[in-house]
Motif scaffolding. Structure first.
Motif, PDB file in Angstrom:
ATOM      1  N   GLN A  79     -45.745 -44.243  -7.651  1.00 29.72           N
ATOM      2  CA  GLN A  79     -46.557 -44.781  -8.740  1.00 29.72           C
ATOM      3  C   GLN A  79     -46.919 -46.240  -8.460  1.00 29.72           C
ATOM      4  OE1 GLN A  79     -47.425 -42.937 -11.541  1.00 29.72           O
ATOM      5  NE2 GLN A  79     -46.336 -41.162 -10.727  1.00 29.72           N
ATOM      6  N   SER A  80     -48.088 -46.650  -8.960  1.00 36.64           N
ATOM      7  CA  SER A  80     -48.469 -48.055  -8.881  1.00 36.64           C
ATOM      8  C   SER A  80     -48.005 -48.810 -10.115  1.00 36.64           C
ATOM      9  CB  SER A  80     -49.988 -48.184  -8.751  1.00 36.64           C
ATOM     10  OG  SER A  80     -50.640 -47.623  -9.884  1.00 36.64           O
ATOM     11  N   HIS A  81     -47.636 -48.096 -11.115  1.00 34.90           N
ATOM     12  CA  HIS A  81     -47.114 -48.656 -12.360  1.00 34.90           C
ATOM     13  C   HIS A  81     -46.198 -47.614 -12.981  1.00 34.90           C
ATOM     14  CE1 HIS A  81     -49.982 -45.813 -13.943  1.00 34.90           C
ATOM     15  NE2 HIS A  81     -49.285 -45.857 -15.045  1.00 34.90           N
ATOM     16  N   TRP A  82     -45.505 -48.013 -14.027  1.00 28.93           N
ATOM     17  CA  TRP A  82     -44.657 -47.060 -14.748  1.00 28.93           C
ATOM     18  C   TRP A  82     -44.582 -47.537 -16.186  1.00 28.93           C
ATOM     19  CZ3 TRP A  82     -43.879 -42.355 -13.937  1.00 28.93           C
ATOM     20  CH2 TRP A  82     -42.777 -41.627 -14.418  1.00 28.93           C
ATOM     21  N   ASP A  83     -44.943 -46.672 -17.107  1.00 31.16           N
ATOM     22  CA  ASP A  83     -44.911 -47.045 -18.516  1.00 31.16           C
ATOM     23  C   ASP A  83     -44.562 -45.827 -19.351  1.00 31.16           C
ATOM     24  OD1 ASP A  83     -47.246 -45.513 -18.707  1.00 31.16           O
ATOM     25  OD2 ASP A  83     -48.567 -47.241 -18.752  1.00 31.16           O
ATOM     26  N   VAL A  84     -44.478 -46.022 -20.643  1.00 36.37           N
ATOM     27  CA  VAL A  84     -44.075 -44.927 -21.542  1.00 36.37           C
ATOM     28  C   VAL A  84     -45.083 -43.781 -21.476  1.00 36.37           C
ATOM     29  CG1 VAL A  84     -43.696 -44.314 -23.958  1.00 36.37           C
ATOM     30  CG2 VAL A  84     -42.748 -46.439 -23.058  1.00 36.37           C
ATOM     31  N   TYR A  85     -46.356 -44.103 -21.456  1.00 38.95           N
ATOM     32  CA  TYR A  85     -47.378 -43.058 -21.348  1.00 38.95           C
ATOM     33  C   TYR A  85     -47.267 -42.319 -20.017  1.00 38.95           C
ATOM     34  CZ  TYR A  85     -50.348 -43.706 -25.497  1.00 38.95           C
ATOM     35  OH  TYR A  85     -50.844 -43.715 -26.776  1.00 38.95           O
ATOM     36  N   ALA A  86     -47.118 -43.061 -18.935  1.00 34.21           N
ATOM     37  CA  ALA A  86     -47.013 -42.424 -17.623  1.00 34.21           C
ATOM     38  C   ALA A  86     -45.770 -41.551 -17.532  1.00 34.21           C
ATOM     39  CB  ALA A  86     -46.997 -43.492 -16.530  1.00 34.21           C
ATOM     40  N   LYS A  87     -44.689 -42.012 -18.141  1.00 36.41           N
ATOM     41  CA  LYS A  87     -43.447 -41.236 -18.114  1.00 36.41           C
ATOM     42  C   LYS A  87     -43.614 -39.921 -18.865  1.00 36.41           C
ATOM     43  CE  LYS A  87     -38.471 -42.143 -18.504  1.00 36.41           C
ATOM     44  NZ  LYS A  87     -37.454 -43.119 -18.967  1.00 36.41           N
ATOM     45  N   LEU A  88     -44.276 -39.977 -20.043  1.00 36.50           N
ATOM     46  CA  LEU A  88     -44.538 -38.742 -20.781  1.00 36.50           C
ATOM     47  C   LEU A  88     -45.507 -37.851 -20.011  1.00 36.50           C
ATOM     48  CD1 LEU A  88     -44.361 -36.879 -23.216  1.00 36.50           C
ATOM     49  CD2 LEU A  88     -46.057 -38.327 -24.373  1.00 36.50           C
ATOM     50  N   ALA A  89     -46.530 -38.450 -19.412  1.00 38.85           N
ATOM     51  CA  ALA A  89     -47.469 -37.657 -18.610  1.00 38.85           C
ATOM     52  C   ALA A  89     -46.741 -36.965 -17.464  1.00 38.85           C
ATOM     53  CB  ALA A  89     -48.583 -38.551 -18.061  1.00 38.85           C
ATOM     54  N   ASN A  90     -45.777 -37.650 -16.860  1.00 39.03           N
ATOM     55  CA  ASN A  90     -44.988 -37.054 -15.787  1.00 39.03           C
ATOM     56  C   ASN A  90     -44.162 -35.881 -16.309  1.00 39.03           C
ATOM     57  OD1 ASN A  90     -44.034 -37.503 -12.865  1.00 39.03           O
ATOM     58  ND2 ASN A  90     -42.105 -37.352 -13.987  1.00 39.03           N
ATOM     59  N   ASP A  91     -43.568 -36.040 -17.502  1.00 38.06           N
ATOM     60  CA  ASP A  91     -42.803 -34.941 -18.095  1.00 38.06           C
ATOM     61  C   ASP A  91     -43.714 -33.758 -18.412  1.00 38.06           C
ATOM     62  OD1 ASP A  91     -40.418 -36.305 -17.938  1.00 38.06           O
ATOM     63  OD2 ASP A  91     -40.493 -37.050 -20.000  1.00 38.06           O
ATOM     64  N   ASN A  92     -44.902 -34.048 -18.951  1.00 30.63           N
ATOM     65  CA  ASN A  92     -45.861 -32.972 -19.216  1.00 30.63           C
ATOM     66  C   ASN A  92     -46.221 -32.235 -17.937  1.00 30.63           C
ATOM     67  OD1 ASN A  92     -45.894 -33.721 -21.893  1.00 30.63           O
ATOM     68  ND2 ASN A  92     -48.006 -34.463 -21.912  1.00 30.63           N
ATOM     69  N   MET A  93     -46.460 -32.996 -16.878  1.00 28.01           N
ATOM     70  CA  MET A  93     -46.809 -32.380 -15.604  1.00 28.01           C
ATOM     71  C   MET A  93     -45.669 -31.531 -15.072  1.00 28.01           C
ATOM     72  SD  MET A  93     -49.094 -34.824 -13.154  1.00 28.01           S
ATOM     73  CE  MET A  93     -47.912 -36.148 -13.078  1.00 28.01           C
ATOM     74  N   GLN A  94     -44.453 -32.047 -15.203  1.00 33.41           N
ATOM     75  CA  GLN A  94     -43.325 -31.292 -14.670  1.00 33.41           C
ATOM     76  C   GLN A  94     -43.103 -30.002 -15.455  1.00 33.41           C
ATOM     77  OE1 GLN A  94     -39.874 -33.638 -13.830  1.00 33.41           O
ATOM     78  NE2 GLN A  94     -39.419 -32.256 -12.142  1.00 33.41           N
ATOM     79  N   PHE A  95     -43.330 -30.071 -16.747  1.00 30.43           N
ATOM     80  CA  PHE A  95     -43.258 -28.869 -17.565  1.00 30.43           C
ATOM     81  C   PHE A  95     -44.332 -27.866 -17.130  1.00 30.43           C
ATOM     82  CE2 PHE A  95     -44.798 -26.603 -21.382  1.00 30.43           C
ATOM     83  CZ  PHE A  95     -43.655 -25.904 -21.713  1.00 30.43           C
ATOM     84  N   LEU A  96     -45.544 -28.371 -16.898  1.00 29.27           N
ATOM     85  CA  LEU A  96     -46.642 -27.492 -16.476  1.00 29.27           C
ATOM     86  C   LEU A  96     -46.421 -26.966 -15.058  1.00 29.27           C
ATOM     87  CD1 LEU A  96     -49.623 -29.468 -17.998  1.00 29.27           C
ATOM     88  CD2 LEU A  96     -48.876 -27.172 -18.648  1.00 29.27           C
ATOM     89  N   TRP A  97     -45.720 -27.727 -14.240  1.00 30.35           N
ATOM     90  CA  TRP A  97     -45.365 -27.242 -12.912  1.00 30.35           C
ATOM     91  C   TRP A  97     -44.609 -25.920 -13.025  1.00 30.35           C
ATOM     92  CZ3 TRP A  97     -40.967 -29.965  -9.706  1.00 30.35           C
ATOM     93  CH2 TRP A  97     -40.780 -29.308  -8.491  1.00 30.35           C
ATOM     94  N   GLY A  98     -43.636 -25.886 -13.921  1.00 36.24           N
ATOM     95  CA  GLY A  98     -42.889 -24.644 -14.112  1.00 36.24           C
ATOM     96  C   GLY A  98     -43.770 -23.511 -14.596  1.00 36.24           C
ATOM     97  N   VAL A  99     -44.672 -23.805 -15.531  1.00 35.55           N
ATOM     98  CA  VAL A  99     -45.590 -22.784 -16.048  1.00 35.55           C
ATOM     99  C   VAL A  99     -46.485 -22.263 -14.936  1.00 35.55           C
ATOM    100  CG1 VAL A  99     -47.510 -22.373 -17.637  1.00 35.55           C
ATOM    101  CG2 VAL A  99     -45.550 -23.757 -18.380  1.00 35.55           C
ATOM    102  N   LEU A 100     -47.055 -23.179 -14.155  1.00 36.02           N
ATOM    103  CA  LEU A 100     -47.992 -22.777 -13.103  1.00 36.02           C
ATOM    104  C   LEU A 100     -47.295 -22.050 -11.962  1.00 36.02           C
ATOM    105  CD1 LEU A 100     -50.203 -25.983 -13.056  1.00 36.02           C
ATOM    106  CD2 LEU A 100     -50.935 -23.681 -13.719  1.00 36.02           C
ATOM    107  N   ALA A 101     -46.085 -22.451 -11.653  1.00 40.59           N
ATOM    108  CA  ALA A 101     -45.343 -21.747 -10.601  1.00 40.59           C
ATOM    109  C   ALA A 101     -45.119 -20.291 -10.999  1.00 40.59           C
ATOM    110  CB  ALA A 101     -44.017 -22.453 -10.336  1.00 40.59           C
ATOM    111  N   GLU A 102     -44.829 -20.061 -12.280  1.00 39.74           N
ATOM    112  CA  GLU A 102     -44.678 -18.687 -12.765  1.00 39.74           C
ATOM    113  C   GLU A 102     -46.005 -17.938 -12.720  1.00 39.74           C
ATOM    114  OE1 GLU A 102     -43.013 -18.771 -16.639  1.00 39.74           O
ATOM    115  OE2 GLU A 102     -41.090 -19.625 -16.011  1.00 39.74           O
ATOM    116  N   ASP A 103     -47.082 -18.621 -13.176  1.00 38.90           N
ATOM    117  CA  ASP A 103     -48.392 -17.965 -13.188  1.00 38.90           C
ATOM    118  C   ASP A 103     -48.875 -17.627 -11.781  1.00 38.90           C
ATOM    119  OD1 ASP A 103     -48.460 -18.138 -15.917  1.00 38.90           O
ATOM    120  OD2 ASP A 103     -49.839 -19.843 -16.006  1.00 38.90           O
TER     121      ASP A 103
END
Length: 690
Positions: A79-103
């Motif tokens: 990352q070039s930065h790290w903030d509360v929004y980016a951290k939540l976006a990362n969690d959202n992405m990681q959650f979607l990673w699991g969904v997409l891996a299943e799909d």
């Protein structure tokens, strides 16, 4: 194409910023998760461990609320930065990673799961991608190589742009007519630059000169990867920089582009042909979108005059070299690993200071979100966004709009005539929460499980065709400009709507386990921020129907400008990095929205909790909890390179200014923390627009 959409934050990839004034920026890598999430993690919307109570809140409220967070959240290496929004976006992405891996691997899938799963799977199959090398781009490069004359090159511009993932020379598409928002028209815009902004080509300081040298070196490296000799690569890179510099010199600055009148120039095709006669425009539009426009908006006429000069005076070989570079740089992220690494090395490592490439799954989740966002959004919403959460957000939005009504009615500097128009606009604003009422249909888009480059190319063509097909049709007022998993929000003045995706309505930004004070401080201020954009220096120029129309009396317009200039003067004093100050003419819309949004949410919270016996918790009074909750969304760390990029290109101020700049103008904050005149969090004079 052009959009007047203004956001609470930039997308997570670029939104995090900090300042040397906020303390040392952490540089060590955070420990990344190595497996997908099966459920979204929980973080409270007010976290006392993120605070630094050794700091006097009247001296530096941002450090008081975020000092602990900054120490405990070093910037991850990718990352070039790290903030509360980016951290939540990362969690959202990681959650979607699991969904997409299943799909991707499921044998029984619906149409949505097939599209997103196969796209994700094709992206993750790096061995197949690497085996192809640059083969997917060779047909487009061969077509370019076979062009034998300047006339043939110019005639092929529409096809060249269609083959490109970027926008060589200029941008074209459709958008709402600025003065008649119910109509979709063709629009042409400036484009064709490989660096982030025109100023990167024009500045003569040592850092800018060095960056241009690094850019040319990157182009040479990329061209040699595609098989050019070092001598040819050097010549092609130099030709590219020369042409891009000519285009940059004719481009409007970001500040000028914030003025909707400066980017609105309606012309007929014949009138366009007078300023750029080298292009046969009727043929271009027929080839680009199958359209024959009677009129169009040429957002920057001087740019197209300069473009005409470039097309008629630069040699054919130089024009082809520039085009070859843009084909290659646009395609690089979708090709084999050496091309991806070269692209990252310049655009992330050099420009933003990011030391390490992201794991592949992040690239692939982002790709699905970018190209199949409303299909992926269905997968996200059904798992994360309840009807109860939507109802609470809708209620909060209504309460904040009620507060804005009270504010407008009570303004002493605005005439009854202008107030009537302002209230009319307020009551016409459409609120979109969570996700679209009707999902986008991707059935016409072919997604193959083993064709990543082709999937990305077809997705681009699908979206391009969707945009051109809007011409001559009614404006779809239900359309969204962000995908549901996005951690962001926006106001669109031509649609006159505010939009809050489900992704931004998750803890810690909206926390159903927490009391109202931090939720109104955080999510409520974001809602108020977007609402205030309807009345910032850009948004105020559009009326209740989203039309560019002056509905202000001259005296009221002057009163507004006097008040917004107070904000500009204040923010221009903040140093971001090195000796670079905030460009407050660029950030003033966001700064005013931050200030107005925080006050509106405070008013709504007070009304919501009127008559309740609110308690002090963790040593913080209810009012203090509101303001701490408001501030903690902006906790962040950022690399110096990212900060320099932000100063040049970002209409948002850095986090420390977005908090300290706001609270120092609010008597409600000063009363809550007992701040006195002369302390830094008591700004003199007090700035207030809305």
């Amino acid at each position: 194409m052009r959009t007047w959409m203004t956001t609470a934050l930039l997308a997570a990839a670029v939104c995090g910023v900090a300042s040397a004034q906020t303390g040392a920026v952490a540089s060590g890598p955070a420990a990344p998760r190595q497996v997908p999430l099966t459920a979204m993690p929980y973080s409270p919307s007010l976290d006392t461990t993120s605070m630094d109570r050794s700091v006097n809140p009247c001296e530096d409220f941002y450090k008081y609320t975020c000092g602990g967070w900054q120490q405990r959240n070093p910037i991850p290496a990718d990352q070039s930065h790290w903030d509360v929004y980016a951290k939540l976006a990362n969690d959202n992405m990681q959650f979607l990673w699991g969904v997409l891996a299943e799909d991707a691997k499921a044998t029984r899938r619906d149409a949505v799961q097939q599209k997103v799963g196969d796209y994700f799977g094709s992206c993750m199959n790096t061995s197949a991608i690497d085996a192809l090398g640059d083969k997917p781009l060779r047909p487009a490069l061969a077509k370019l190589a076979n062009i034998k004359s300047r006339e043939a090159f110019i005639a092929a511009l529409a096809a060249i742009q269609r083959d490109n993932f970027g926008s060589p020379f200029f941008e074209s598409g459709t958008d709402q007519d600025a003065v008649n928002s119910s109509v979709i028209i063709v629009e042409l815009g400036a484009g064709g630059l490989g660096l982030p902004d025109r100023d990167y080509y024009l500045k003569t300081d040592d850092r800018s000169v060095k960056l241009r040298e690094q850019y040319v070196a990157f182009l040479e490296k990329l061209l040699t990867l595609y098989g050019e000799t070092p001598a040819q690569a050097k010549a092609d890179a130099a030709a590219t920089l020369k042409i891009e510099t000519s285009l940059a010199k004719a481009s409007l600055s970001r500040v000028d582009r914030r003025d909707p009148h400066k980017v609105y120039h309606i012309m007929t095709v014949g009138e366009l042909s007078q300023i750029a006669p080298s292009i046969h425009w009727a043929e271009y539009f027929s080839e680009a979108g199958g359209v024959h426009p009677e009129k169009l908006n040429v957002s920057q006429p001087e740019f197209f005059k300069a473009l005409n000069t470039v097309l008629t005076t630069e040699s054919l070989e130089e024009l082809k070299a520039y085009t070859r570079v843009h084909l290659m740089t646009g395609a690089a992220p979708y090709l084999a690993t050496p091309f991806v690494e070269a692209n990252f090395d310049f655009y992330s490592r050099t420009l933003r200071g990011t030391p390490q490439m992201p794991p592949r799954w992040k690239t692939c989740v982002r790709g699905v979100d970018r190209n199949l966002g409303e299909a992926l959004g269905q997968e996200f919403v059904r798992r994360t966004f309840s009807a109860e959460m939507k109802a609470k957000t809708v209620l909060m939005t209504q309460q904040i709009e009620d507060a804005m009504k009270v504010e407008i009615e009570g303004l002493t500097w605005m005439s009854p005539e202008t107030k009537t128009e302002a209230l009319r606009k307020l009551h016409a604003i459409r609120n979109k929460v969570g996700y679209p009422d009707q999902w986008r249909d991707y059935s016409a888009l072919t997604v193959k499980p083993s064709d990543y480059f082709g999937n990305a190319r077809r997705a681009g063509e699908f979206e391009d065709k969707r945009q051109w097909n809007k011409l001559g049709k009614p404006v779809d007022l239900n359309e969204w400009g962000m995908t549901p998993p996005t951690v962001n929000a926006y106001f669109n003045p031509q649609m006159n709507d505010i939009n809050f995706p489900a992704g931004v309505l998750q803890p810690p930004l909206y926390d159903p386990k927490m009391d109202d004070a931090p939720n109104y401080g955080n999510t409520g201020s974001t809602i108020g921020h977007e609402l205030t954009h309807a009345f910032d220096d850009e948004g105020r120029q559009f009326d209740w129907q989203g039309n560019l129309r002056d509905w202000w009396t001259p005296a009221d317009a002057k009163g507004f400008e006097d008040r917004i200039n107070c904000v500009r003067d204040q923010y221009a004093g903040y140093v971001v990095v090195d000796d670079q100050h905030i460009n407050s003419k660029l950030t003033s819309g966001e700064d005013v929205a931050d200030l107005g949004g925080t006050l509106l949410a405070y008013m709504a919270w007070k009304k919501q909790t009127a008559g309740l016996d609110l308690k002090t918790v963790d040593g913080l009074t209810p009012d203090q909890r509101y303001f701490v909750g408001m501030a903690q969304w902006a906790c962040e760390n950022s690399r110096p390179e990212q900060l320099r990029l932000q100063v040049a290109t970002d209409p948002h101020s850095p986090g420390f200014a977005r908090i300290n700049g706001v609270v120092s103008n609010l008597p409600e904050f000063q009363k809550a923390f007992g701040c006195k005149a002369g302390q830094p969090m008591v700004h003199t004079p007090t700035c207030k627009v809305w």
